[in-house]
Design an enzyme around this catalytic site. Structure first.
Site, PDB file in Angstrom:
ATOM      1  N   ASP A 286       0.799  -1.222   0.000  1.00 23.08           N
ATOM      2  CA  ASP A 286       0.000   0.000   0.000  1.00 23.08           C
ATOM      3  C   ASP A 286       0.836   1.279   0.000  1.00 23.08           C
ATOM      4  O   ASP A 286       0.373   2.308  -0.488  1.00 23.08           O
ATOM      5  CB  ASP A 286      -0.972   0.001   1.195  1.00 23.08           C
ATOM      6  CG  ASP A 286      -2.202  -0.879   0.935  1.00 23.08           C
ATOM      7  OD1 ASP A 286      -2.451  -1.213  -0.243  1.00 23.08           O
ATOM      8  OD2 ASP A 286      -2.905  -1.220   1.887  1.00 23.08           O
ATOM      9  N   TYR A 351      -9.540   0.225   1.654  1.00 25.18           N
ATOM     10  CA  TYR A 351      -9.286   0.259   3.098  1.00 25.18           C
ATOM     11  C   TYR A 351      -9.003   1.658   3.622  1.00 25.18           C
ATOM     12  O   TYR A 351      -8.371   2.461   2.947  1.00 25.18           O
ATOM     13  CB  TYR A 351      -8.091  -0.622   3.452  1.00 25.18           C
ATOM     14  CG  TYR A 351      -8.526  -1.953   4.016  1.00 25.18           C
ATOM     15  CD1 TYR A 351      -8.914  -2.050   5.342  1.00 25.18           C
ATOM     16  CD2 TYR A 351      -8.589  -3.081   3.233  1.00 25.18           C
ATOM     17  CE1 TYR A 351      -9.353  -3.250   5.866  1.00 25.18           C
ATOM     18  CE2 TYR A 351      -9.024  -4.294   3.736  1.00 25.18           C
ATOM     19  CZ  TYR A 351      -9.401  -4.367   5.060  1.00 25.18           C
ATOM     20  OH  TYR A 351      -9.840  -5.550   5.578  1.00 25.18           O
ATOM     21  N   HIS A 406      -7.161 -12.347   3.909  1.00 30.26           N
ATOM     22  CA  HIS A 406      -5.961 -11.556   3.601  1.00 30.26           C
ATOM     23  C   HIS A 406      -5.236 -11.196   4.884  1.00 30.26           C
ATOM     24  O   HIS A 406      -5.715 -11.476   5.985  1.00 30.26           O
ATOM     25  CB  HIS A 406      -6.337 -10.290   2.824  1.00 30.26           C
ATOM     26  CG  HIS A 406      -7.296  -9.409   3.551  1.00 30.26           C
ATOM     27  ND1 HIS A 406      -8.651  -9.641   3.601  1.00 30.26           N
ATOM     28  CD2 HIS A 406      -7.097  -8.303   4.303  1.00 30.26           C
ATOM     29  CE1 HIS A 406      -9.242  -8.718   4.328  1.00 30.26           C
ATOM     30  NE2 HIS A 406      -8.321  -7.889   4.776  1.00 30.26           N
ATOM     31  N   ASP A 556      24.938   3.939  14.814  1.00 27.75           N
ATOM     32  CA  ASP A 556      23.646   4.551  14.480  1.00 27.75           C
ATOM     33  C   ASP A 556      22.803   3.463  13.821  1.00 27.75           C
ATOM     34  O   ASP A 556      23.125   2.999  12.724  1.00 27.75           O
ATOM     35  CB  ASP A 556      23.870   5.737  13.532  1.00 27.75           C
ATOM     36  CG  ASP A 556      22.586   6.519  13.285  1.00 27.75           C
ATOM     37  OD1 ASP A 556      21.559   6.196  13.914  1.00 27.75           O
ATOM     38  OD2 ASP A 556      22.624   7.462  12.474  1.00 27.75           O
TER      39      ASP A 556
END
Lengths: 615, 615
Positions: A286, A351, A406, A556
């Site tokens: 998405d 959605y 899903h 880091d």
């Protein structure tokens, strides 16, 4: 060209000129910057036939941001402001960097890989209209006695299949396989204005108010401060909300201390579980395919956010490069249980995802996701489960309507910098000790064994199988008592992939193979599914980067966390799903010398509408 | 006897006579009923030297409640009202049932087992004063140069050890083993009124208000109705809040449908993990030993509950049988994201537990627990972790102060009656299917395989190891589409015991061996750790009952769910812990034909204090 100048002036007058805040180097690109980018690129390529697929801030290096931050009161110039662009031109994906101080392209690269950039709304709109002028499709409608006006075509990314060529904008293949009764419209209405009696309970609701002198937080540009927190709310067309530079004031040290350099949703993987020819490819990404940022909705006051919310707009570049405004893209509000929430809602296809960042005076950050919206459904011949003699890969929700199984995997990018950049990832394993001697009447107890991850392989964790506390710590800093300062990840709903590892969707979504990964910070490793996700083959995912097994101790580092839900639809999820919520917490662990809330002055009551209390 | 009559009249005038609601058969016992019980029993045993350890409603049989409910508008008499009492008399535990209509004892039994009833506050107060008149203890204080006024003694249940004889009220053994520096007071203050500068951020807070015609819910006695929900809020000295008869209105069926017959926290098991002689026995059962109900705190408006809350009192019997009032024991309030919350806070020893029941118009019930309060700490010689060369079984929180590792297991009793009593427990397992043929380009997908538990053994589940949806369904009722109606359990934070199964605390806490158990409804199986928990040997736990492996398919069944936290203390948890929250959700799954929220009329906004929205 006149049009472009017009736009520049228009947005300048409404946003920049009337807003005298100093721009923050992490502020999202402004409408005038989008227009400038468009002008520079179209001029340089001498064309209007170029599609913008991604335009985002090309962030300054961390050390430049840190220097700027630490000398904010002085006269240090902010780091150079640049943009990163992905554009399609002559069937190629171009990667362009533009510098705003020189108004020039400083770097161009042609992408050579398998993938394609994020889909634009422009091309999706055109592609979804193509069938209506395509004879075989019209024939199919006639065969079913359907009117064109009753039919909607939508565009779906094809996973590892291919049907429409977006560069050619032609339909390249077409099948008409099944004739299935069209599901009835009855019971599918979800718009409040169209609802007919009988109605359910009428909710009175409550009001939310604040002190007369305004809310308890301040917003300057995109920088927010509230209670002991300061942070920056950014925006990106692909990720949606970005929270950066979140620091908390330590009363004992009398200074702000860094917690989160940057956090955002890097990818949302939604593989459907119907293996048939019509559905097998529906394995959406998405963010990387559709863009969580450009899919953000204008929030509805009172419905999406409480009445005390303050709203912020956002701008994303259209496929032609012209900026598009999302009014009320963010809301920021205080909750009565003492926290501050930054909210956005991203509507990706069917959605709706409610994305919350919640800050607490205790130092906790709670990251929430709410799922609502319309299920992915398919037509079927069935009207009752009695008729079903095969696997329909879903739930029969209504006559001829199947909600397909899903998953929703949310992968967060969390660049925690706990009191500085050099951090380590530590697992505190809870282990049973069986008592062998008779020094205690107990036969067992549990204790903790700490394990510091040396390389990326040590930091891949699937949560839920053994009890362990996961933390990012600063190994160079200790409390007075000698405990290493850190922040814990308290997981929420956890899921593990159920596809086999060598299945195509799972190769592309391999970043979900673990709930936790830790990588050394690398400016180019932003997108868990890769920079180009559409049609990707999984050669640029977090799983591939992590395979290099780089050193991560006292460096880091970036924490990647995947949470989410397997979704077996139920009839209640139809036609619109009641919100399903989940989330996780980043919680200080020996970061403070003691509970920081005790010195927080409690708010005074404002209204007591209903106080039957006997105090 | 005059005193007793006086009490009867006093409470009658303030509670019953002025309150003309019809008593509900599940209402908690009233002050006048407590006094009546005391009168009847003391008279019957001809003594004042009897201690009341438990007095609670002896509930009518379910079928009587159901008949009463279904004929509420008619003239059916409520079922006979009775009380169940556990009292200590002449070193024996008596179980007495009293009937209120006849004002008589209808059953008496002498308990013969190993365990002891819940501790009373009265005996704890006396026991904790005993050391101060005990010469060896005074000597110990002198040895340490401590003033008596600086010392507090508290009472701890002894797990499977024994130190103070509560029947004799004598110290039966005493050791003075270590002299450890007394931790400094610095940094341990947590009372807001005693805080000294510098202060942290001052929170402004927000106000909460409601429509002029009152809140959106109504309370009649202990029955609450809001939106599409009705339920009853009960109280018990041992369990605290009890939610009963929760039903939701189904707009399509035009009737209320049963969801939860009864739910409450049955036990909270808190084993500490220091095996040394001083700590090994600290394995608390907060309900069965200390009483979650009698430990409930008076809620502070605005701090514990928002300003729109309505408060309810509760009454528990003191050890002398005289009722004790907890003012503002419950609060009930609406939240702006549209839900209704019933809240109580139970302060058991050092810990505060915030217990929430949240109802949503979608049919979901969210059960939340928040942990705060003071850690279980012990003195130690250390001031810095550098000095530690052994396992200290905890975290060094401050100089000479160690927060001991422990767990919090919350075991909920959930008698779900989904649209009636005859229910089944169904696991919907998500299973990977590997594709062998070439009918699909996918190599795998997942599908669901349902498994109905036939007997108790089938229903023991440890959550987190394999993907499965757990539901209580009514196998006799289906939706129009043919799906079996039910409610799912969506788990929150899950933990599994880390003690070995044959360790004494784990034998007593064996009900935590699984996160889910299902038993056939049995009126006497209420307390997961057994009716008598103090000194128990684990012969009356949920694990023992479940071992009978009774049939549970299509029967009246009870779901038991254990959630919670392993707790590795951090410095932030000292001196008072910021709230750590968790919970789970009961969510309709094919209970309704479609999303019930769509027909709910949204509330209208009341205040718009801050609306920068562009809508």
């Amino acid at each position: 060209m006149k049009l472009i100048v017009f736009f520049l002036m228009l947005f300048c007058s409404s946003i920049e000129c009337n807003n005298n805040h100093i721009p923050h180097p992490l502020d999202p690109l402004t409408p005038s910057e989008f227009n400038l980018i468009r002008t520079i690129i179209l001029k340089s390529y001498k064309t209007n036939n170029l599609t913008f697929h991604y335009i985002g801030l090309h962030e300054p290096d961390k050390h430049l941001i840190q220097s700027w931050l630490s000398s904010k009161t002085k006269t240090l110039q902010p780091p150079p402001r640049q943009a990163f662009i992905i554009a399609r031109f002559q069937k190629k994906s171009l990667e362009i960097i533009i510098d705003f101080s020189t108004h020039s392209i400083i770097s161009t690269k042609i992408y050579k890989g398998h993938g394609y950039p994020m889909l634009t709304f422009g091309e999706q709109t055109i592609a979804s209209q193509l069938p209506f002028s395509y004879k075989p499709f019209i024939d199919s409608l006639n065969k079913r006695e359907l009117n064109i006006s009753d039919v909607l075509c939508a565009t779906f990314t094809t996973g590892f299949a291919a049907v429409v060529d977006l560069d050619e904008m032609k339909i390249v293949s077409y099948y008409d396989k099944y004739v299935i009764p069209v599901p009835k419209a009855e019971g599918t209405e979800y718009r409040a204005s169209k609802m007919k009696p009988p109605f359910g309970p009428k909710l009175k609701g409550i009001g939310v108010s604040q002190h007369d002198d305004g809310p308890g937080f301040t917003i300057q540009g995109h920088s927010v401060s509230w209670a002991n927190w300061v942070f920056h709310v950014g925006f990106d067309i692909r990720s949606g909300p970005i929270i950066s530079l979140a620091s908390i004031y330590d009363l004992e040290m009398q200074k702000y201390r860094e917690v989160l350099y940057k956090g955002y949703i890097s990818e949302v993987f939604v593989p459907y579980q119907d293996p048939s020819e019509e559905w097998y490819y529906t394995t959406y990404f998405d963010c990387g395919e559709y863009g969580f940022g450009q899919s953000m909705s204008s929030l509805q006051p009172f419905t999406d956010c409480p009445a005390n919310a303050v709203f912020l707009d956002a701008y994303y570049p259209g496929s032609d490069g012209v900026p598009v405004k999302i009014a009320n893209a963010f809301c920021i509000f205080e909750k009565s249980d003492v926290s501050l929430v930054v909210r956005a809602v991203s509507t990706v296809g069917n959605y709706d995802y409610v994305i919350d960042w919640e800050f607490k005076p205790s130092g906790s950050i709670k990251l929430g996701v709410g799922l609502t919206g319309i299920l992915g459904i398919k037509a079927g011949t069935y009207t009752n489960t009695d008729q079903i003699k095969e696997d329909i890969y879903g739930t029969l929700l209504a006559d001829n309507t199947i909600g397909v199984y899903h998953d929703h995997f949310f992968t967060y990018y969390l660049d925690l910098d706990i009191d500085g950049e050099a951090n380590s990832f530590v697992k505190t394993n809870l282990e049973t000790v069986k008592v062998k001697d008779h020094k205690t009447p107990r036969k067992s107890y549990w204790t903790t064994v700490k394990e510091t991850a040396k390389t990326e392989a040590d930091a891949r964790v699937n949560i839920g199988f053994k009890p362990s506390e996961l933390a990012v710590v600063n190994p160079n800093k200790k409390t007075k008592q000698g405990n290493t300062i850190g922040y814990r990840l308290l997981p929420g709903p956890i899921l593990h992939p159920l596809l086999v590892n060598d299945d195509y969707p799972q190769i592309r979504g391999a970043f979900t193979n673990y709930n936790v990964w830790v990588t050394p910070y690398n400016k180019s490793e932003k997108w868990a599914g890769g920079l180009y996700v559409d049609h990707s083959r999984g050669d640029d995912t977090l799983a591939v980067w992590s395979h290099r097994d780089r050193e991560i101790e006292n460096k880091d580092i970036v924490l990647w966390h995947t949470m989410g839900f397997h979704h077996v639809p139920s009839q209640e999820d139809f036609p619109v799903m009641p919100t399903l919520s989940g989330g996780f917490e980043l919680r200080p662990t020996n970061f403070f010398e003691r509970n920081p809330v005790l010195k927080t002055k409690s708010p005074k009551p404002i209204h007591w509408p209903n106080c039957t209390s006997q105090h």
